[in-house]
Design an enzyme around this catalytic site. Structure first.
Site, short mmCIF file in Angstrom:
data_model
loop_
_atom_site.label_atom_id
_atom_site.label_comp_id
_atom_site.label_asym_id
_atom_site.label_seq_id
_atom_site.Cartn_x
_atom_site.Cartn_y
_atom_site.Cartn_z
N CYS A 147 -13.65 -7.75 2.99
CA CYS A 147 -12.51 -8.40 2.21
C CYS A 147 -12.15 -9.68 2.79
O CYS A 147 -11.29 -10.33 2.01
CB CYS A 147 -11.60 -7.37 2.44
SG CYS A 147 -11.93 -5.60 1.60
N HIS B 203 -4.76 -10.44 0.92
CA HIS B 203 -5.89 -9.67 0.43
C HIS B 203 -5.03 -8.63 -0.23
O HIS B 203 -4.22 -8.17 0.27
CB HIS B 203 -6.81 -9.31 1.45
CG HIS B 203 -7.64 -8.11 1.13
ND1 HIS B 203 -8.56 -8.44 -0.06
CD2 HIS B 203 -7.70 -6.83 1.67
CE1 HIS B 203 -9.18 -7.15 -0.31
NE2 HIS B 203 -8.76 -6.29 0.78
N ASN C 32 -8.29 -3.24 -5.62
CA ASN C 32 -8.96 -4.09 -4.28
C ASN C 32 -10.43 -4.33 -5.16
O ASN C 32 -11.19 -3.44 -5.05
CB ASN C 32 -9.07 -3.04 -3.26
CG ASN C 32 -9.59 -3.78 -2.05
OD1 ASN C 32 -10.12 -4.99 -1.92
ND2 ASN C 32 -9.50 -3.26 -0.65
O1 UT7 Z 1 -9.82 -3.68 1.86
C1 UT7 Z 1 -10.35 -3.13 3.02
C2 UT7 Z 1 -9.17 -2.71 3.92
N1 UT7 Z 1 -8.64 -1.34 3.17
C3 UT7 Z 1 -7.61 -1.16 3.48
O2 UT7 Z 1 -6.89 -2.12 3.93
C4 UT7 Z 1 -7.07 0.32 3.06
C5 UT7 Z 1 -6.22 0.69 4.22
N2 UT7 Z 1 -5.62 2.15 3.89
C6 UT7 Z 1 -4.97 2.50 2.79
O3 UT7 Z 1 -4.65 1.63 2.04
C7 UT7 Z 1 -4.37 3.81 2.74
O4 UT7 Z 1 -4.52 4.70 4.08
C8 UT7 Z 1 -4.87 4.63 1.58
C9 UT7 Z 1 -4.42 4.30 0.33
C10 UT7 Z 1 -6.36 4.73 1.63
C11 UT7 Z 1 -4.43 6.29 1.91
O5 UT7 Z 1 -3.07 6.48 2.10
P1 UT7 Z 1 -2.38 7.16 3.17
O6 UT7 Z 1 -0.88 6.94 3.05
O7 UT7 Z 1 -2.71 6.51 4.32
O8 UT7 Z 1 -2.81 8.45 2.57
P2 UT7 Z 1 -3.55 9.52 3.84
O9 UT7 Z 1 -4.93 9.21 3.89
O10 UT7 Z 1 -2.67 9.51 5.16
O11 UT7 Z 1 -3.33 11.01 3.03
C12 UT7 Z 1 -2.01 11.63 2.79
C13 UT7 Z 1 -2.42 12.87 1.72
C14 UT7 Z 1 -3.58 13.61 2.41
O12 UT7 Z 1 -3.34 14.97 2.10
P3 UT7 Z 1 -2.66 15.94 3.29
O13 UT7 Z 1 -3.72 15.82 4.30
O14 UT7 Z 1 -1.33 15.32 3.57
O15 UT7 Z 1 -2.46 17.25 2.63
C15 UT7 Z 1 -4.58 13.15 1.47
O16 UT7 Z 1 -5.57 14.06 1.31
O17 UT7 Z 1 -2.63 12.21 0.64
C16 UT7 Z 1 -3.78 12.89 0.07
N3 UT7 Z 1 -4.68 12.01 -0.76
C17 UT7 Z 1 -4.38 12.25 -2.10
N4 UT7 Z 1 -3.61 12.82 -3.06
C18 UT7 Z 1 -3.48 12.46 -4.28
C19 UT7 Z 1 -5.60 11.16 -0.26
N5 UT7 Z 1 -5.88 10.58 -1.30
C20 UT7 Z 1 -5.27 11.09 -2.78
C21 UT7 Z 1 -5.16 10.79 -3.89
N6 UT7 Z 1 -4.32 11.44 -4.60
N7 UT7 Z 1 -6.02 9.98 -4.48
#
Ligand code: UT7
Length: 330
Positions: free
Chosen positions: A116, A256, A286
């Protein structure tokens, strides 16, 4: 840095027509428009469809219009650098294929793989050739067909990514505008949080790797999130500090586009008000190396000649960095 500054003298971007909406994704995996909008801020992303079309198509479409709209003869381009993590193939470089598609026959061209952060790394690389006086005309492309490495059965990654290409023309500046300064960093220990497991020389493609779905983006989202916010903001603050720039001096921050919450947090940490932060993640997701030129392109009519702009990126590697430029287009 020498006396010659490299300036962005042309800017174009291209996205495919097909829009993959949150509602369509919710039919493919267990997700919802509400979750994606709240946690990431993406409404839709563009997907490149069509047999035989890869990242070079996204890049070439942007470059073609860059040449046409600026009346530039392809044989006057001396360098084309393409930033991508989704090259058409391992080799030749996608930059070579884009050059061929666009009739650029007098240039040398190569790819840069910095995920990225790829576009800003490529921009500064090309700028350095101009600053050193070696060349007078370069094109920098950021293009990624992220749909080719996205697992549409994995709800934690499939809502995030889209396909796009962007391109800028770089030439020596005839005034004080242009690329002024940059700061880049990498930390290879970040590999464990964001990578593709197979397909490289350590773990070449096999039936086993395909069956295990190892040819897709693997990401530990929360860890990447934390590193992204602190590193993008802190390197931008360091760059501004050494150029005696306060948030008031900045016309635009171009971060980004990985997550709206990351973008907002970076702006806050830097003290740059939201109205000066470019955001278009809602429309495209992204697009990895393409986010920054695509953002600049969307905001083009609002940027003024001489505006102080900070480009800031963070990505797989980890790689991160910031570029300070004074806008050259009127
Ligand atoms: O460009 C390269 C660099 N990349 C980035 O900068 C991305 C950085 N990371 C992020 O943007 C975020 O961490 C994500 C968007 C990838 C995820 O968001 P988050 O708020 O960190 O969610 P999480 O991984 O902590 O997941 C929270 C909950 C989980 O459920 P439980 O364990 O709390 O029951 C996940 O299973 O959300 C669940 N979950 C979803 N639920 C509905 C994960 N993906 C989804 C989804 N829909 N698509």
């Amino acid at each position: 840095m020498g006396n010659i500054r490299a300036a962005v003298t042309g800017l174009e971007a291209w996205v495919p027509e097909y829009k993959l909406t949150n509602h369509e994704l919710a039919e493919m995996v267990d997700t919802s428009d509400e979750w994606i909008m709240q946690r990431v801020g993406i409404k839709e992303r563009r997907i490149l469809k069509g047999e035989g079309l890869g990242t070079s198509h996204l890049g070439a479409m942007a470059v073609q219009s860059l040449l046409e709209k600026n009346g530039i003869a392809p044989d006057t381009i001396e360098l084309l650098v393409c930033a991508t993590v989704t090259p058409d193939m391992f080799f030749p470089a996608t930059a070579n294929i884009i050059s061929d598609k666009c009739g650029i026959t007098n240039a040398f061209s190569f790819d840069i793989g910095a995920a990225c952060s790829g576009f800003i790394y490529a921009l500064q690389t090309a700028a350095s050739y101009i600053e050193a006086g070696h060349i007078k005309r370069a094109i920098v492309v950021g293009a990624d067909k992220m749909s080719s490495i996205t697992d549409y059965t994995d709800r934690t990654t499939c809502p995030l990514f889209g396909d796009a290409g962007g391109a800028v023309l770089l030439e020596p500046s005839d005034d004080e505008n242009g690329i002024v300064d940059f700061l880049f960093r990498t930390d290879g220990s970040g590999k464990k949080h964001l990578h593709m497991k197979a397909g490289g020389s350590v773990r070449p493609a096999s039936h086993e790797t395909v069956d295990a779905r190892e040819h897709f983006v693997y990401q530990e989202g929360q860890s990447v999130f934390k590193f992204a916010v602190s590193n993008m903001a802190d390197i931008s603050i360091e760059l501004m500090g050494r150029n005696s720039l306060s948030p008031e001096d900045i016309a635009w921050l171009v971060p980004h586009q990985a997550n709206l919450r990351i973008i907002d947090a970076v702006g806050r940490r830097m003290g740059v008000p939201a109205e000066k932060v470019m955001v278009n993640i809602e429309k495209y997701g992204n697009t990895t190396a393409a986010t920054i030129p695509l953002c600049l392109h969307d905001y083009r009519d609002r940027i003024k000649r001489g505006d102080n702009i900070i480009l800031s990126a963070f990505g797989g590697g980890f790689t991160w960095g910031a570029v300070y430029l004074k806008w050259s287009l009127g």
